[in-house]
Design a protein around this motif. Structure first.
Motif, PDB file in Angstrom:
ATOM      1  N   PRO A 119       0.796  -1.220   0.000  1.00 43.46           N
ATOM      2  CA  PRO A 119       0.000   0.000   0.000  1.00 43.46           C
ATOM      3  C   PRO A 119       0.832   1.275   0.000  1.00 43.46           C
ATOM      4  O   PRO A 119       0.291   2.355  -0.197  1.00 43.46           O
ATOM      5  N   GLU A 172      15.335   2.064   1.592  1.00 41.18           N
ATOM      6  CA  GLU A 172      14.920   0.651   1.536  1.00 41.18           C
ATOM      7  C   GLU A 172      15.005   0.088   0.124  1.00 41.18           C
ATOM      8  O   GLU A 172      14.528  -1.011  -0.122  1.00 41.18           O
ATOM      9  N   ARG A 197      13.411  -8.235   5.498  1.00 40.63           N
ATOM     10  CA  ARG A 197      12.449  -7.176   5.763  1.00 40.63           C
ATOM     11  C   ARG A 197      11.049  -7.724   5.593  1.00 40.63           C
ATOM     12  O   ARG A 197      10.804  -8.518   4.702  1.00 40.63           O
ATOM     13  N   VAL A 238       7.478  -7.951   4.230  1.00 42.56           N
ATOM     14  CA  VAL A 238       6.976  -7.517   2.923  1.00 42.56           C
ATOM     15  C   VAL A 238       5.540  -7.064   3.081  1.00 42.56           C
ATOM     16  O   VAL A 238       4.719  -7.806   3.601  1.00 42.56           O
ATOM     17  N   PRO A 239       5.152  -5.876   2.695  1.00 41.54           N
ATOM     18  CA  PRO A 239       6.013  -4.842   2.169  1.00 41.54           C
ATOM     19  C   PRO A 239       6.689  -4.080   3.294  1.00 41.54           C
ATOM     20  O   PRO A 239       6.202  -4.093   4.427  1.00 41.54           O
ATOM     21  N   ALA A 240       7.784  -3.416   2.991  1.00 45.37           N
ATOM     22  CA  ALA A 240       8.461  -2.614   3.995  1.00 45.37           C
ATOM     23  C   ALA A 240       7.639  -1.357   4.232  1.00 45.37           C
ATOM     24  O   ALA A 240       7.672  -0.427   3.456  1.00 45.37           O
ATOM     25  N   LEU A 241       6.825  -1.371   5.254  1.00 45.22           N
ATOM     26  CA  LEU A 241       5.965  -0.225   5.517  1.00 45.22           C
ATOM     27  C   LEU A 241       6.697   0.832   6.318  1.00 45.22           C
ATOM     28  O   LEU A 241       6.199   1.921   6.496  1.00 45.22           O
ATOM     29  N   ALA A 242       7.881   0.492   6.802  1.00 43.85           N
ATOM     30  CA  ALA A 242       8.615   1.391   7.670  1.00 43.85           C
ATOM     31  C   ALA A 242       7.686   1.852   8.790  1.00 43.85           C
ATOM     32  O   ALA A 242       7.669   2.998   9.177  1.00 43.85           O
ATOM     33  N   ILE A 272      -1.674  -5.191   5.193  1.00 45.31           N
ATOM     34  CA  ILE A 272      -1.760  -4.541   3.880  1.00 45.31           C
ATOM     35  C   ILE A 272      -3.190  -4.098   3.605  1.00 45.31           C
ATOM     36  O   ILE A 272      -3.452  -3.019   3.102  1.00 45.31           O
TER      37      ILE A 272
END
Lengths: 401, 213
Positions: free
Chosen positions: A54, A61, B35, B37-41, B78
């Protein structure tokens, strides 16, 4: 033979009941389109489409150094923070317009010397994958319509309204998103994909079509195309080249995706009857022979998901790159060992099979995916931009200097 | 790096050197660790603080007790993040969520999605439906291939949300919305999946899915 009224009624009832029953059963029991055509023996497969993140990745990164290109070439991160970045097209005044798919946005990227500024110029759209630019106007293709924004480059902060160009289009979600491009004839070309993985599509689907930029003169250009979301015209011959995603669940290594050429209107490329030019569909072949259909120019590999196609016309890259084609492959989901996730190059050779080899790869590390290259776009100086819809980024490939 | 910090606190002559080594190991582990998935930080703790704004309706930990408000504890991260974007961009329309999503920044959304995804979902509030209805619902779910996308036992997967634990009322409302094409979704897949579902089948489906323990 004459039927008595009773028998007539009975026969009619049977027919009606049969139609109703099969109709209902078919409607209720159709599996989701991504799973359609999955054979019994694959029922326990855990494969399913890769979910779209999203949010775009932060620059830190994005391991650009993992992308490998031929010697003499360099790759840099050119822009980031572009959620679900897909098709790129240049405005007259140097704005790069970037589409997205599920994010529903269209972006304008402007070069500020050392960095890039990203503005969202439209949002909430219906999978607006297609963008094309001509004479000051940006054209946008969603699933159900093509619209335009006139004079957009002077109004990035208050975009003009989207005027409808053409909207007599199917509304099906599966393979309904479009690639959109101006042909050498000044017409807008776009795909109408099959509304399923594998099925006998309605006559209105599984094609590449074209329409005049004023919305008149709609016609089909190529038939039997399952879903092509990338095409370009050869700089010299002006013939249309396009990628197609092959059907799923026929196996790990079949069918191959394809690169095709449609030099004239009306060719049929085989879907759903025949795949990769030589595999009749086990269920939907309908007695048709593969020889009836246009054969692929290249079998590009199973499940690789070829998207963007672009002929190189710049002068930054070595001379042998002129008129070579870049082919971005977003990568597989319907295969246990992942494949694709790279940009290939194709060298067409007179009277010989084309050469087909990697240009940029590294988004797939082992079986870990960190990015998915989807489209390319040449810059004025001859460098090449590559969009990545998974990381929400755009890379720039340069040569020498 | 709590490990490294804890070790620095050890008061012994050897501790400083050991701590330096431990820090180095911890740092390299952090670099090597795959990491998510996804790398949302995303920042879970920040998410916890921001989630206070959601508590009145969704419950502090995302387990809602109001049947018209969905539980979001343990939901696919997600999915939660995309829904907030859909509300913000008016692709999913709801008078209560619209102003809330409009006020969230990109990082708020990432933090909140990560926080709620990490919470433990409470068992569904609804008691078991009567066995006949549940059986009908289960059969219908198979007929319509609902679990092909939503995962075994409707626990959700990256591609589609968790449905178990959602209230019957909410499930029915969403299904009607998808069928009427008024509930927006990300890629049209669920809207399409809802089209062949008969109106009369929606309630038994919700009875069954809402009661899976």
């Amino acid at each position: 033979m004459r039927l008595s009224p009773f028998r007539y009624a009975l026969a009619l009832t049977v027919v009606v009941a049969f139609v109703l029953a099969t109709g209902l059963v078919a409607a209720q029991q159709a599996p989701p389109s991504w799973k359609q055509g999955q054979p019994k023996e694959m029922e326990s497969s855990t494969l399913s489409p890769i979910a779209q993140p999203p949010a775009p990745k932060a620059p830190g990164e994005i391991p650009v150094d993992k992308i490998k290109v031929p010697s003499g070439f360099k790759v840099e991160l050119w822009a980031s923070g572009i959620n679900n970045a897909r098709v790129m097209t240049w405005g007259d005044r140097g704005t790069l317009f970037v589409s997205s798919r599920v994010a529903g946005n269209v972006y304008a990227v402007t070069d500020k010397g050392g960095s890039r500024e990203v503005k969202t110029i439209a949002k909430g759209l219906n999978l607006p994958n297609g963008v094309a630019f001509k004479d000051g106007t940006l054209y946008i293709a969603e699933i159900h319509r093509i619209t335009k924004m006139e004079g957009i480059e002077g109004k990035l902060d208050s975009p003009p309204e989207m005027k409808v160009v053409y909207e007599t289009l199917p509304k099906d979600a599966p393979h309904g998103w479009k690639y959109l491009a101006f042909g050498p004839d000044g017409k807008l070309y776009f795909n109408i994909g099959a509304p399923c993985n594998i099925c006998i599509p309605p006559d209105t689907h599984a094609n590449i079509s074209r329409v005049n930029p004023d919305g008149t003169g709609f016609e089909y250009w190529a038939h039997g195309v399952r879903n092509s979301v990338g095409f370009d015209w050869h700089p010299v011959t002006k013939e249309l080249y396009f990628t197609t995603h092959g059907r799923d669940w026929l196996g790990e290594d079949v069918p191959s995706d394809r690169l095709d050429v449609a030099p004239k209107k009306g060719l049929h490329f085989g879907y759903p009857y025949c795949h990769q030019g030589d595999i009749p569909d086990p269920q939907f072949h309908s007695g048709r022979a593969c020889g009836e259909f246009a054969a692929p120019l290249i079998k590009t590999g199973p499940h690789v998901a070829g998207n963007g196609v672009e002929f190189y016309t710049g002068s930054m890259f070595p001379p042998e790159y002129r008129n070579r084609m870049f082919l971005a492959q977003r990568g597989s989901w319907n295969r246990s060992q992942k494949i694709g996730f790279r940009v290939m190059m194709v060298t067409l050779r007179q009277g010989d099979v084309p050469r087909y080899e990697p240009f940029a790869e590294g988004w797939l590390q082992g079986d870990q995916v960190w990015g998915r290259p989807v489209y390319t776009r040449q810059m004025k100086d001859g460098s090449l931009l590559i969009s990545d819809d998974y990381a929400g980024a755009i890379y720039r490939v340069t040569y020498g200097r | 790096m709590p490990l490294a910090r804890a070790l620095t606190d050890i008061r012994s002559p050897l501790a400083p050197r050991f701590a330096r080594w431990a820090t180095a190991v911890a740092v390299s582990l952090a670099v090597l660790a795959p990491r998510p998935v996804p790398a949302l930080a995303a920042d879970l703790e920040a998410g916890r603080r921001k989630a206070v704004a959601c508590a009145a309706c969704h419950g502090l930990d995302g387990n809602s007790t109001n049947p018209t408000v969905p539980s979001i504890a343990g939901q696919v991260g997600i999915y939660l993040h995309w829904q907030l974007l859909l509300y913000r961009d008016k692709r999913r329309v709801d008078p209560q969520m619209a102003p809330i999503a409009a006020a969230l920044s990109e990082s708020d959304m990432a933090d909140l999605a990560a926080f709620f995804a990490a919470q433990r979902p409470a068992p569904p509030a609804a008691g078991p439906p009567d066995p006949a209805r549940a059986e009908t619902g289960q059969r219908l779910a198979a007929t319509y291939h609902c679990d092909d996308c939503h995962g075994r036992d409707f626990a959700g997967r990256e591609y589609a949300p968790r449905l178990r634990g959602l209230s019957r009322e909410y499930l029915v409302a969403q299904m009607r919305g998808f069928k009427a094409r008024t509930r927006g979704d990300l890629d049209g897949a669920m809207t399409q999946a809802a089209q062949p579902v008969a109106d009369a089948d929606i309630e038994p489906l919700a009875d069954y899915i809402g009661s899976i323990k």
